[in-house]
Design an enzyme around this catalytic site. Structure first.
Site, PDB file in Angstrom:
ATOM      1  N   LYS A 534       0.870  -1.172   0.000  1.00  0.00           N
ATOM      2  CA  LYS A 534       0.000   0.000   0.000  1.00  0.00           C
ATOM      3  C   LYS A 534       0.904   1.218   0.000  1.00  0.00           C
ATOM      4  O   LYS A 534       2.124   1.081   0.138  1.00  0.00           O
ATOM      5  CB  LYS A 534      -0.921   0.009   1.229  1.00  0.00           C
ATOM      6  CG  LYS A 534      -0.170  -0.258   2.554  1.00  0.00           C
ATOM      7  CD  LYS A 534      -1.107  -0.303   3.745  1.00  0.00           C
ATOM      8  CE  LYS A 534      -1.995  -1.504   3.867  1.00  0.00           C
ATOM      9  NZ  LYS A 534      -3.404  -1.238   3.644  1.00  0.00           N
ATOM     10  N   LYS A 540      -0.587   4.282   8.257  1.00  0.00           N
ATOM     11  CA  LYS A 540      -0.737   2.881   7.830  1.00  0.00           C
ATOM     12  C   LYS A 540       0.186   1.953   8.623  1.00  0.00           C
ATOM     13  O   LYS A 540       0.063   0.743   8.580  1.00  0.00           O
ATOM     14  CB  LYS A 540      -0.482   2.743   6.335  1.00  0.00           C
ATOM     15  CG  LYS A 540      -1.569   3.418   5.465  1.00  0.00           C
ATOM     16  CD  LYS A 540      -1.255   3.258   3.984  1.00  0.00           C
ATOM     17  CE  LYS A 540      -2.223   3.973   3.057  1.00  0.00           C
ATOM     18  NZ  LYS A 540      -3.449   3.201   2.773  1.00  0.00           N
ATOM     19  N   THR A 642      -8.949  -0.749   0.259  1.00  0.00           N
ATOM     20  CA  THR A 642      -9.491  -1.672  -0.739  1.00  0.00           C
ATOM     21  C   THR A 642      -8.513  -2.823  -0.930  1.00  0.00           C
ATOM     22  O   THR A 642      -8.901  -3.904  -1.373  1.00  0.00           O
ATOM     23  CB  THR A 642      -9.738  -0.985  -2.095  1.00  0.00           C
ATOM     24  OG1 THR A 642      -8.570  -0.242  -2.458  1.00  0.00           O
ATOM     25  CG2 THR A 642     -10.940  -0.062  -2.032  1.00  0.00           C
ATOM     26  N   LYS A 646      -8.970  -7.052  -1.699  1.00  0.00           N
ATOM     27  CA  LYS A 646      -8.302  -7.868  -2.722  1.00  0.00           C
ATOM     28  C   LYS A 646      -7.646  -9.096  -2.090  1.00  0.00           C
ATOM     29  O   LYS A 646      -7.701 -10.201  -2.620  1.00  0.00           O
ATOM     30  CB  LYS A 646      -7.250  -7.037  -3.462  1.00  0.00           C
ATOM     31  CG  LYS A 646      -7.811  -5.813  -4.171  1.00  0.00           C
ATOM     32  CD  LYS A 646      -6.683  -4.886  -4.649  1.00  0.00           C
ATOM     33  CE  LYS A 646      -7.193  -3.493  -4.973  1.00  0.00           C
ATOM     34  NZ  LYS A 646      -6.111  -2.493  -5.047  1.00  0.00           N
TER      35      LYS A 646
HETATM   36  C1  PLP Z   1      -5.675  -1.498  -4.192  1.00  0.00           C
HETATM   37  C2  PLP Z   1      -4.491  -0.678  -4.422  1.00  0.00           C
HETATM   38  C3  PLP Z   1      -4.150   0.353  -3.526  1.00  0.00           C
HETATM   39  C4  PLP Z   1      -4.938   0.623  -2.261  1.00  0.00           C
HETATM   40  O1  PLP Z   1      -4.418  -0.164  -1.206  1.00  0.00           O
HETATM   41  P1  PLP Z   1      -4.812   0.080   0.319  1.00  0.00           P
HETATM   42  O2  PLP Z   1      -4.204  -1.078   1.042  1.00  0.00           O
HETATM   43  O3  PLP Z   1      -6.305   0.041   0.383  1.00  0.00           O
HETATM   44  O4  PLP Z   1      -4.256   1.377   0.728  1.00  0.00           O
HETATM   45  C5  PLP Z   1      -3.021   1.109  -3.791  1.00  0.00           C
HETATM   46  N1  PLP Z   1      -2.260   0.885  -4.871  1.00  0.00           N
HETATM   47  C6  PLP Z   1      -2.546  -0.101  -5.751  1.00  0.00           C
HETATM   48  C7  PLP Z   1      -1.650  -0.316  -6.918  1.00  0.00           C
HETATM   49  C8  PLP Z   1      -3.661  -0.908  -5.564  1.00  0.00           C
HETATM   50  O5  PLP Z   1      -3.954  -1.870  -6.443  1.00  0.00           O
END
Ligand code: PLP
Length: 794
Positions: A534, A540, A642, A646
């Site tokens: 992230k 974070k 998000t 995933k």
């Molecule tokens: C999903 C995604 C994010 C968001 O990640 P978080 O853990 O929700 O902050 C950031 N960068 C990429 C390339 C992603 O695919």
């Protein structure tokens, strides 16, 4: 277009020769990629046109999603899949001796965004088209997307990203639909026919040229549009210094988020925002006027959604067009505008709330400033009537105060809907951050928990898992992802669980291979893959993860036989170029990695990997291989996340705080299928008298880890990490890293312990996959469509 594989091969070969002027034998992979890309784009052009005709003839409502970021990644494979021709093309190419996987690698990621917010916009486009909904995106065609990250001696180095180097196969330039956007200059007002007219004189005019990218729905013949604006000099520049004008112009769509620590940078960012908004609103109104006359009906046919506050000038810009060009009076224009615009809030971090100094705003956007000023006057008057004499409240809520324009306040006042991005986040908005506004506009507030497109993040990037699921429960889950819940019937089926395990193992092997190629480091594919990918941000708390790794290292050194299940800690993160502290954390991760990976006493059990240049295409390789998903933000700080979704969808198990959408993940999978630790949001928000030094003094594990940071653990660089040490001890650890340390270590022990019981772990993994359908962005988009936008696919 291709009735058969043979037909495809024939067309491909013909096309390649025509386009590249080479025989197939002489062609490069680039040529082959370009050929295939152009074939697909042409293939969809019929449906692209007919989709637009369908929307027009239905005369229903359409939504336009304005976003300063669209983090699309690659489009080749997902376009092929959505069109349902991936297998045919794959086989056809194979017969020609071409590997589609290799062709895919040619495509540069369209990195027109930073992270979560931009990726959300990309997932939403996919879900809009796949749900057959009339929704289109508007953004900026940055010449350089997010920088390319290299790690040099442990430090982040930023290189300009060159995604347009080979041109972009998906886009269509539509110069005839260009729009002029004015900046600077003076506003002259005069009366004509009893109405006040405004003339923008001496403006610097920039031409916004649209590049349209087709957004292809999944097996449904819908092709929506993402319109990206390119900034170009106007064809007739009346300028003393033409070269300088040209430079100034092109700069507007050159970089994503130019550095705004000085005034020049601030001006450029505000210019970008107005450029996006003005071109988009103008284009939306033009298209509306083609089939309608009456601007007073605008909001019955159009909804304009602003993704965070960057496009909030859509509000005064729509007011301007309705009044100055459409002849509406203020009240009518206001009614139409506030019924057209809806807004998503993405953060409560105060440093991320946009404010622009009046001294920059007013001269750059003179007419827009006049309108914002008037909106503010009227709003303050309304407040005065409601709260007579309560100057303090009015000052706090005003749109313009202390020579600053507060963009979030403008969004709250000028829209009909304000949504947060996870249940907890929306509650914090209503009860704390935006409580003043919630009290006067309670009906505007609603929640829309984020989602991700399961087509990209499962069907495409984890094809073996997708096949296993289809084998187990049939293929209906692809259209109705909630049906993934049917997987729960395999919870006690050891043969099915065993296959789940094999797939995860193969994905881990693939990632291990990629890591070896990229870093030269061999990792143990049987170890636990513990992943935190992230953006790098203090909230974070990548730091908490690193401190835990140092602690494990210390344990192994003290007692070499201590039972630690082999683990590979994998990181991926870009830090904002001007964010000193975040860059130090990257250096720390790499320094720890170096030490751990080289120490023969521990490196059989621990490995630390930092994968450089985290981006969508790399993410697609990582999620399928993850066992553990690190979602460890300080509770209340991560609006939704998000990435957490995933991971879940790919069968990784979350270790996390009760923050953002983690709360909803926990509710879906239950306490037994997630590892929750740490302070809760209300505990963080109401914490009294935290003293991080006490944790340092009373917890000798913490003391040992932190002492190592500034002396001895890393030879010869004792002052490198002083800023981190100071943030934890001298500045009282704003993000409660030390407060949550003990709880995190315990949760991590539980992870290890649980993993050793493979059957239990696999059941947990299956449960996570089964419950992840709720986080498909199809669900999110359908909630937006019904509750906010009032659009449908009929
Ligand atoms: C999903 C995604 C994010 C968001 O990640 P978080 O853990 O929700 O902050 C950031 N960068 C990429 C390339 C992603 O695919």
């Amino acid at each position: 277009m291709f009735s058969s594989k043979e037909e495809f091969k024939k067309q491909f070969l013909q096309r390649l020769e025509m386009m590249c002027g080479k025989s197939f034998a002489e062609s490069s992979k680039d040529d082959q990629f370009d050929t295939l890309g152009h074939m697909i784009r042409e293939h969809v052009s019929k449906n692209w046109i007919s989709t637009n005709e369908r929307y027009r003839s239905k005369n229903g409502k359409q939504v336009y999603y304005l976003s300063i970021e669209f983090l699309l990644g690659r489009l080749l494979r997902s376009n092929l899949m959505n069109l349902g021709i991936d297998k045919l093309v794959d086989e056809g190419l194979r017969e020609l001796g071409i590997n589609l996987n290799e062709i895919e690698e040619i495509e540069s990621d369209a990195g027109l965004g930073n992270g979560g917010l931009g990726r959300l916009a990309a997932c939403f486009l996919d879900s809009l088209a796949s749900s057959g909904l009339p929704g289109h995106g508007f953004g900026i065609r940055y010449k350089h997307g997010l920088f390319e990250q290299k790690i040099v001696e442990g430090y982040q180095v930023e290189l300009p990203e060159l995604w347009l180097r080979h041109g972009q196969v998906w886009e269509v330039r539509k110069a005839d639909l260009s729009v002029e956007v004015p900046f600077w200059g003076k506003i002259k007002s005069f009366e004509e026919n009893g109405r006040l007219q405004f003339l923008h004189e001496d403006a610097e005019r920039i031409t916004a040229v649209p590049y349209d990218v087709p957004v292809i729905g999944y097996y449904n013949d819908t092709v929506n549009t993402l319109r990206l604006w390119n900034a170009e000099p106007s064809p007739f520049p009346i300028h003393r210094n033409v070269m300088k004008y040209k430079r100034n112009t092109e700069m507007v769509s050159e970089f994503l988020y130019p550095d705004d620590t000085n005034d020049e940078g601030k001006i450029l960012r505000l210019k970008q925002q107005y450029f996006l908004v003005s071109a988009s609103i103008c284009s939306i109104v033009r298209s509306y006027m083609k089939s309608h006359r009456n601007l007073k009906q605008f909001h019955h046919h159009v909804c304009i959604h602003i993704n965070d506050t960057h496009p909030v000038l859509a509000i005064p810009e729509l007011m301007r067009i309705l009044m100055d060009e459409g002849g509406l009076g203020w009240e009518d224009a206001w009614e139409v505008t506030t019924a057209s615009i809806s807004y998503t809030n993405h953060t409560t971090l105060s440093e991320a709330l946009e404010k622009w100094p009046v001294r920059i705003f007013q001269p750059l956007l003179p007419r827009i400033y006049m309108i914002v000023h008037e909106i503010n006057e009227r709003f303050c008057k309304q407040l005065w009537e409601k709260y007579p004499g309560d100057w303090q409240r009015i000052e706090q809520m005003a749109i313009i105060a202390h020579d600053q324009v507060k963009m979030a306040h403008l969004a709250l006042v000028g829209s009909f809907s304000v949504n947060g991005v996870a249940a907890l986040h929306t509650e914090i908005l209503k009860n704390r951050e935006m409580n003043d506004f919630y009290q006067i506009f309670p009906e505007k507030f609603n929640n829309k928990t984020n989602g991700i497109t399961h087509r990209r993040w499962l069907l495409k990037s984890n094809q073996d898992l997708a096949s296993l699921i289809t084998e187990g429960i049939g293929s209906e889950w692809i259209r109705q992802p909630l049906k993934l819940q049917e997987l729960l019937r395999y919870r006690d089926d050891s043969a099915f669980l065993e296959r789940l395990k094999t797939i995860k193992q193969q994905n881990k092997l693939k990632l291990a291979k990629r890591i070896r190629e990229q870093t030269g480091i061999q990792i143990d594919p049987l170890s636990i893959f513990d992943v935190q990918v992230k953006r790098l941000h203090a909230y974070k708390r990548q730091l908490l993860n690193v401190l835990h790794i140092i602690h494990l290292y210390n344990c192994l050194k003290d007692e070499p036989n201590v039972h630690i299940y082999p683990r590979t800690f994998i990181f991926g993160a870009k830090a904002s170029p001007g964010y000193y502290y975040a860059k130090k954390i990257i250096k720390l991760i790499n320094t720890v990695a170096e030490k751990v990976n080289k120490d023969p006493e521990v490196n059989k059990k621990l490995k630390v990997i930092f994968l450089e240049n985290y981006r969508v295409s790399l993410a697609e390789e990582i999620f399928p291989a993850a066992d553990v998903s690190e979602q460890i933000s300080t509770a209340s700080k991560e609006a939704s996340g998000t990435g957490n979704m995933k991971f879940m969808m790919n069968g990784a198990i979350t270790i996390g705080t009760l923050d953002g959408a983690n709360v909803e993940i926990k509710e879906l999978v239950g306490d037994d299928n997630i590892f929750i630790f740490g302070l809760k949001a209300d505990e963080v928000l109401n914490y009294q008298g935290y003293r991080s030094l006490e944790y340092y003094h009373f917890d000798k594990r913490i003391r040992k880890v932190l002492e190592g940071l500034i002396s001895g653990f890393f030879p010869n660089i004792d002052d490198e990490f002083e800023a981190i040490y100071d943030s934890l001890l001298m500045e009282n650890d704003q993000y409660f890293v030390l407060r949550d340390f003990d709880s995190y270590v315990s949760a991590q022990k539980k992870v290890t312990y649980t993993y050793t019981n493979q059957e239990q772990w696999l059941k947990m993994s299956l449960t996570n996959i089964a419950q992840s359908g709720h986080f498909s962005s199809d669900r999110t988009i359908n909630e937006y469509a019904t509750d906010i936008w009032g659009i449908d696919s009929k």
